[in-house]
Design a protein around this motif. Structure first.
Motif, PDB file in Angstrom:
ATOM      1  N   LEU A   1      25.622  42.283  35.162  1.00 34.14           N
ATOM      2  CA  LEU A   1      26.455  42.386  33.957  1.00 34.14           C
ATOM      3  C   LEU A   1      25.768  41.844  32.708  1.00 34.14           C
ATOM      4  CD1 LEU A   1      29.964  41.479  35.419  1.00 34.14           C
ATOM      5  CD2 LEU A   1      29.005  43.748  34.960  1.00 34.14           C
ATOM      6  N   THR A   2      24.620  41.202  32.863  1.00 34.31           N
ATOM      7  CA  THR A   2      23.870  40.748  31.687  1.00 34.31           C
ATOM      8  C   THR A   2      23.157  41.915  30.992  1.00 34.31           C
ATOM      9  OG1 THR A   2      21.834  40.233  32.925  1.00 34.31           O
ATOM     10  CG2 THR A   2      23.486  38.455  32.694  1.00 34.31           C
ATOM     11  N   LEU A   3      23.094  43.050  31.647  1.00 33.84           N
ATOM     12  CA  LEU A   3      22.441  44.226  31.064  1.00 33.84           C
ATOM     13  C   LEU A   3      23.381  44.934  30.094  1.00 33.84           C
ATOM     14  CD1 LEU A   3      20.825  45.529  34.357  1.00 33.84           C
ATOM     15  CD2 LEU A   3      19.604  44.592  32.377  1.00 33.84           C
ATOM     16  N   ASN A   4      22.862  45.356  28.967  1.00 36.27           N
ATOM     17  CA  ASN A   4      23.657  46.087  27.975  1.00 36.27           C
ATOM     18  C   ASN A   4      24.214  47.363  28.582  1.00 36.27           C
ATOM     19  OD1 ASN A   4      22.942  44.245  25.922  1.00 36.27           O
ATOM     20  ND2 ASN A   4      21.066  45.385  25.503  1.00 36.27           N
ATOM     21  N   GLY A   5      25.498  47.620  28.334  1.00 40.00           N
ATOM     22  CA  GLY A   5      26.130  48.858  28.780  1.00 40.00           C
ATOM     23  C   GLY A   5      26.493  48.898  30.247  1.00 40.00           C
ATOM     24  N   VAL A   6      26.288  47.798  30.970  1.00 45.08           N
ATOM     25  CA  VAL A   6      26.597  47.768  32.397  1.00 45.08           C
ATOM     26  C   VAL A   6      27.851  46.938  32.621  1.00 45.08           C
ATOM     27  CG1 VAL A   6      25.807  47.055  34.693  1.00 45.08           C
ATOM     28  CG2 VAL A   6      24.197  48.109  33.085  1.00 45.08           C
ATOM     29  N   GLY A   7      28.912  47.626  33.054  1.00 45.41           N
ATOM     30  CA  GLY A   7      30.146  46.964  33.449  1.00 45.41           C
ATOM     31  C   GLY A   7      30.219  46.954  34.968  1.00 45.41           C
ATOM     32  N   VAL A   8      31.292  46.443  35.492  1.00 44.38           N
ATOM     33  CA  VAL A   8      31.438  46.325  36.943  1.00 44.38           C
ATOM     34  C   VAL A   8      31.321  47.680  37.655  1.00 44.38           C
ATOM     35  CG1 VAL A   8      33.026  45.633  38.802  1.00 44.38           C
ATOM     36  CG2 VAL A   8      32.677  44.131  36.823  1.00 44.38           C
ATOM     37  N   PRO A   9      31.951  48.762  37.171  1.00 42.62           N
ATOM     38  CA  PRO A   9      31.780  50.037  37.882  1.00 42.62           C
ATOM     39  C   PRO A   9      30.319  50.493  37.968  1.00 42.62           C
ATOM     40  CG  PRO A   9      33.682  50.158  36.444  1.00 42.62           C
ATOM     41  CD  PRO A   9      32.943  48.885  36.097  1.00 42.62           C
ATOM     42  N   THR A  10      29.587  50.384  36.879  1.00 47.36           N
ATOM     43  CA  THR A  10      28.181  50.787  36.887  1.00 47.36           C
ATOM     44  C   THR A  10      27.354  49.841  37.749  1.00 47.36           C
ATOM     45  OG1 THR A  10      28.427  51.762  34.705  1.00 47.36           O
ATOM     46  CG2 THR A  10      26.182  51.296  35.436  1.00 47.36           C
ATOM     47  N   ALA A  11      27.629  48.557  37.659  1.00 48.36           N
ATOM     48  CA  ALA A  11      26.921  47.590  38.506  1.00 48.36           C
ATOM     49  C   ALA A  11      27.183  47.881  39.981  1.00 48.36           C
ATOM     50  CB  ALA A  11      27.345  46.170  38.152  1.00 48.36           C
ATOM     51  N   SER A  12      28.397  48.314  40.313  1.00 47.16           N
ATOM     52  CA  SER A  12      28.692  48.648  41.710  1.00 47.16           C
ATOM     53  C   SER A  12      27.849  49.834  42.171  1.00 47.16           C
ATOM     54  CB  SER A  12      30.181  48.927  41.907  1.00 47.16           C
ATOM     55  OG  SER A  12      30.579  50.185  41.377  1.00 47.16           O
ATOM     56  N   ALA A  13      27.600  50.794  41.287  1.00 55.60           N
ATOM     57  CA  ALA A  13      26.749  51.934  41.634  1.00 55.60           C
ATOM     58  C   ALA A  13      25.301  51.471  41.846  1.00 55.60           C
ATOM     59  CB  ALA A  13      26.811  53.009  40.557  1.00 55.60           C
ATOM     60  N   LEU A  14      24.832  50.550  41.012  1.00 55.72           N
ATOM     61  CA  LEU A  14      23.488  50.006  41.186  1.00 55.72           C
ATOM     62  C   LEU A  14      23.367  49.303  42.544  1.00 55.72           C
ATOM     63  CD1 LEU A  14      22.993  48.604  37.588  1.00 55.72           C
ATOM     64  CD2 LEU A  14      21.676  50.477  38.616  1.00 55.72           C
ATOM     65  N   LEU A  15      24.377  48.508  42.879  1.00 54.93           N
ATOM     66  CA  LEU A  15      24.362  47.825  44.172  1.00 54.93           C
ATOM     67  C   LEU A  15      24.428  48.827  45.317  1.00 54.93           C
ATOM     68  CD1 LEU A  15      26.671  44.777  43.424  1.00 54.93           C
ATOM     69  CD2 LEU A  15      24.196  44.740  43.842  1.00 54.93           C
ATOM     70  N   PHE A  16      25.262  49.836  45.171  1.00 59.28           N
ATOM     71  CA  PHE A  16      25.362  50.842  46.227  1.00 59.28           C
ATOM     72  C   PHE A  16      24.014  51.514  46.487  1.00 59.28           C
ATOM     73  CE2 PHE A  16      25.431  55.339  47.204  1.00 59.28           C
ATOM     74  CZ  PHE A  16      25.809  55.256  48.537  1.00 59.28           C
ATOM     75  N   PHE A  17      23.374  51.994  45.427  1.00 57.07           N
ATOM     76  CA  PHE A  17      22.132  52.725  45.642  1.00 57.07           C
ATOM     77  C   PHE A  17      21.011  51.838  46.173  1.00 57.07           C
ATOM     78  CE2 PHE A  17      24.172  55.944  42.892  1.00 57.07           C
ATOM     79  CZ  PHE A  17      24.099  57.007  43.800  1.00 57.07           C
ATOM     80  N   ALA A  18      21.035  50.565  45.847  1.00 61.09           N
ATOM     81  CA  ALA A  18      20.020  49.652  46.363  1.00 61.09           C
ATOM     82  C   ALA A  18      20.327  49.204  47.799  1.00 61.09           C
ATOM     83  CB  ALA A  18      19.888  48.435  45.457  1.00 61.09           C
ATOM     84  N   PHE A  19      21.605  49.073  48.114  1.00 63.92           N
ATOM     85  CA  PHE A  19      22.039  48.580  49.429  1.00 63.92           C
ATOM     86  C   PHE A  19      23.137  49.510  49.942  1.00 63.92           C
ATOM     87  CE2 PHE A  19      20.800  45.025  46.692  1.00 63.92           C
ATOM     88  CZ  PHE A  19      19.778  44.461  47.429  1.00 63.92           C
ATOM     89  N   GLN A  20      22.756  50.692  50.363  1.00 64.45           N
ATOM     90  CA  GLN A  20      23.696  51.780  50.610  1.00 64.45           C
ATOM     91  C   GLN A  20      24.683  51.550  51.748  1.00 64.45           C
ATOM     92  OE1 GLN A  20      21.580  55.560  50.544  1.00 64.45           O
ATOM     93  NE2 GLN A  20      20.263  54.764  48.935  1.00 64.45           N
ATOM     94  N   THR A  21      24.432  50.611  52.613  1.00 60.31           N
ATOM     95  CA  THR A  21      25.378  50.354  53.699  1.00 60.31           C
ATOM     96  C   THR A  21      26.307  49.184  53.400  1.00 60.31           C
ATOM     97  OG1 THR A  21      23.781  48.938  54.835  1.00 60.31           O
ATOM     98  CG2 THR A  21      23.810  51.273  55.461  1.00 60.31           C
ATOM     99  N   ASP A  22      26.081  48.498  52.284  1.00 61.75           N
ATOM    100  CA  ASP A  22      26.816  47.261  52.023  1.00 61.75           C
ATOM    101  C   ASP A  22      27.872  47.331  50.918  1.00 61.75           C
ATOM    102  OD1 ASP A  22      25.172  46.068  53.933  1.00 61.75           O
ATOM    103  OD2 ASP A  22      23.714  45.443  52.429  1.00 61.75           O
ATOM    104  N   TYR A  23      27.780  48.337  50.048  1.00 65.81           N
ATOM    105  CA  TYR A  23      28.636  48.339  48.862  1.00 65.81           C
ATOM    106  C   TYR A  23      29.337  49.673  48.626  1.00 65.81           C
ATOM    107  CZ  TYR A  23      26.382  43.989  47.678  1.00 65.81           C
ATOM    108  OH  TYR A  23      25.934  42.693  47.713  1.00 65.81           O
TER     109      TYR A  23
END
Length: 190
Positions: A90-112
């Motif tokens: 969330l420290t990144l500009n333009g990244v809210g929780v929904p977008t951060a969740s997508a980042l986590l999903f793509f990096a850790f596809q079985t966990d999020y």
């Protein structure tokens, strides 16, 4: 706030997930795998995934420099606490929780799961909000993990079923949300 509860029988998760149809995410999956292996996202990977999730904050996300992206995502990947992981993104500009969740999903596809208004609707949550707290994310994450375990499916299968159930409900509920919609106008008369 109402609890997170499936708005369809758990026995339908697999069949809903099998009908899931959304934008191709092969590039995002590949970017996430590379990021996980190296321990952070590059700016290009961040832009790709953020645009896949939502085009709206594209300009704000593009304002993040390579160093900021690497530092924030490296902190997120290294964190063992879920709140810290989300807060780092969330420290990144333009990244809210929904977008951060997508980042986590793509990096850790079985966990999020991916936080999305469609998934929230399928869990009986109000969908009028556009911003979400880290606390809300933690409750959502816990609920999705628990529901996936109870239904004996992967978190990704649950995530796809939540999205698809909402999509099918929207199509059934209103003719202007149906496949007959052309150019923003409905071809059928309700």
């Amino acid at each position: 706030m109402p609890p997170f509860a499936l708005q369809f029988p758990a026995s339908e998760v697999a069949s809903l997930a099998a009908r899931y149809s959304y934008k191709d995410d092969a590039e995002c999956r590949e970017a996430g795998e590379k990021a996980r292996e190296r321990g952070y996202f590059t700016r290009g990977e961040l832009l790709l995934i953020c645009e896949w999730k939502s085009v709206r904050p594209k300009g704000k996300v593009a304002a993040n420099g390579e160093g900021k992206v690497v530092a924030a995502t490296r902190r997120a990947f290294a964190a063992t606490d879920e709140a810290e992981r989300m807060e780092a993104l969330l420290t990144l500009n333009g990244v809210g929780v929904p977008t951060a969740s997508a980042l986590l999903f793509f990096a850790f596809q079985t966990d999020y799961p991916i936080l999305d208004y469609r998934a929230l609707e399928s869990l009986g949550q109000p969908t009028s909000r556009t911003t979400y707290s880290v606390t809300y994310w933690l409750r959502y994450l816990e609920a999705c993990r628990s529901l996936a375990t109870e239904a004996q499916v992967s978190i990704r299968m649950l995530d796809m079923a939540l999205w698809q159930a909402s999509t099918e409900r929207a199509t059934a509920d209103h003719p202007c949300r149906s496949p007959n919609k052309v150019g923003g106008w409905c071809r059928t008369v309700p």
